[in-house]
Design a protein around this motif. Structure first.
Motif, PDB file in Angstrom:
ATOM      1  N   GLY A 198      -4.019   0.782  -2.333  1.00 45.89           N
ATOM      2  CA  GLY A 198      -4.191   2.165  -2.770  1.00 45.89           C
ATOM      3  C   GLY A 198      -3.044   3.109  -2.492  1.00 45.89           C
ATOM      4  O   GLY A 198      -2.135   2.837  -1.728  1.00 45.89           O
ATOM      5  N   HIS A 233      -8.678   1.326   1.126  1.00 46.29           N
ATOM      6  CA  HIS A 233      -7.532   2.163   1.468  1.00 46.29           C
ATOM      7  C   HIS A 233      -7.646   2.713   2.887  1.00 46.29           C
ATOM      8  O   HIS A 233      -6.721   2.603   3.684  1.00 46.29           O
ATOM      9  N   ALA A 277       0.861  -1.188   0.000  1.00 46.67           N
ATOM     10  CA  ALA A 277       0.000   0.000   0.000  1.00 46.67           C
ATOM     11  C   ALA A 277       0.892   1.229   0.000  1.00 46.67           C
ATOM     12  O   ALA A 277       2.090   1.145   0.288  1.00 46.67           O
ATOM     13  N   HIS A 305      -3.261   3.686   3.934  1.00 51.23           N
ATOM     14  CA  HIS A 305      -3.464   5.080   4.319  1.00 51.23           C
ATOM     15  C   HIS A 305      -2.556   5.587   5.435  1.00 51.23           C
ATOM     16  O   HIS A 305      -1.992   6.661   5.329  1.00 51.23           O
ATOM     17  N   GLY A 330      -6.684   4.838  -3.726  1.00 52.31           N
ATOM     18  CA  GLY A 330      -6.500   5.566  -2.474  1.00 52.31           C
ATOM     19  C   GLY A 330      -6.780   7.039  -2.655  1.00 52.31           C
ATOM     20  O   GLY A 330      -7.029   7.509  -3.773  1.00 52.31           O
TER      21      GLY A 330
END
Length: 166
Positions: free
Chosen positions: A37, A87, A8, A115, A59
């Motif tokens: 994301g 995300h 990610a 995130h 994302g």
């Protein structure tokens, strides 16, 4: 056993900027690749998609073209285990609660999110929440990381956080 490599928050420009060599090796040997994301660049999305059986979501930092190509959340099954990907959004306080609320209708045993750039594994009731961190952008984290999830034939889920060495 199925081996899923989870990443990610790559936040990279053109793919030639590059992912860490250890991660590239892991991606090439994965049964499934999951990206939660924030690719930020279409070239990075295409690069990761080209490496194998890919599942991913967009994302908050992704371009319009990535947002058009990928959903904000998804669910799929591997070896009888339902896996969700999202995300995530907003700050760290209450993050897992927000992710849980956004995914609860899908009934997943494993939820992959991103995130925060901070890797974590947390089990709540019957669901494992897994954030692989970021292999390229520490931002709020002390280490560059990605994840590996092994799904055993009996349905056992074994998530691991892997520290990246540049």
């Amino acid at each position: 056993m199925k081996r899923i490599v989870v990443i990610a928050d790559t936040h990279l420009g053109p793919a030639e900027v590059g992912l860490p060599p250890d991660l590239i090796k892991a991606l090439k040997t994965a049964d499934i690749i999951v990206h939660a994301g924030d690719f930020t660049c279409g070239d990075m999305l295409k690069y990761v998609q080209s490496m194998g059986d890919f599942r991913g979501v967009c994302g908050n930092m992704d371009s319009k073209s990535i947002r058009a190509a990928l959903a904000e959340r998804l669910a799929f099954e591997v070896g009888g285990v339902k896996i969700g990907v999202i995300h995530g959004e907003q700050g760290p306080v209450g993050f897992i609660d927000r992710v849980s609320n956004a995914m609860k209708d899908l009934g997943c045993q494993l939820v992959v999110c991103g995130h925060t750039h901070n890797a974590f594994i947390e089990k709540r009731e019957e669901t494992i929440y897994f954030n692989p961190g970021s292999p390229t952008d520490k931002r709020f984290a002390k280490k560059h990381t990605y994840g590996i999830v092994e799904i055993a034939e009996d349905g056992r889920i074994n998530p691991k956080i892997i520290e990246v060495n540049f």
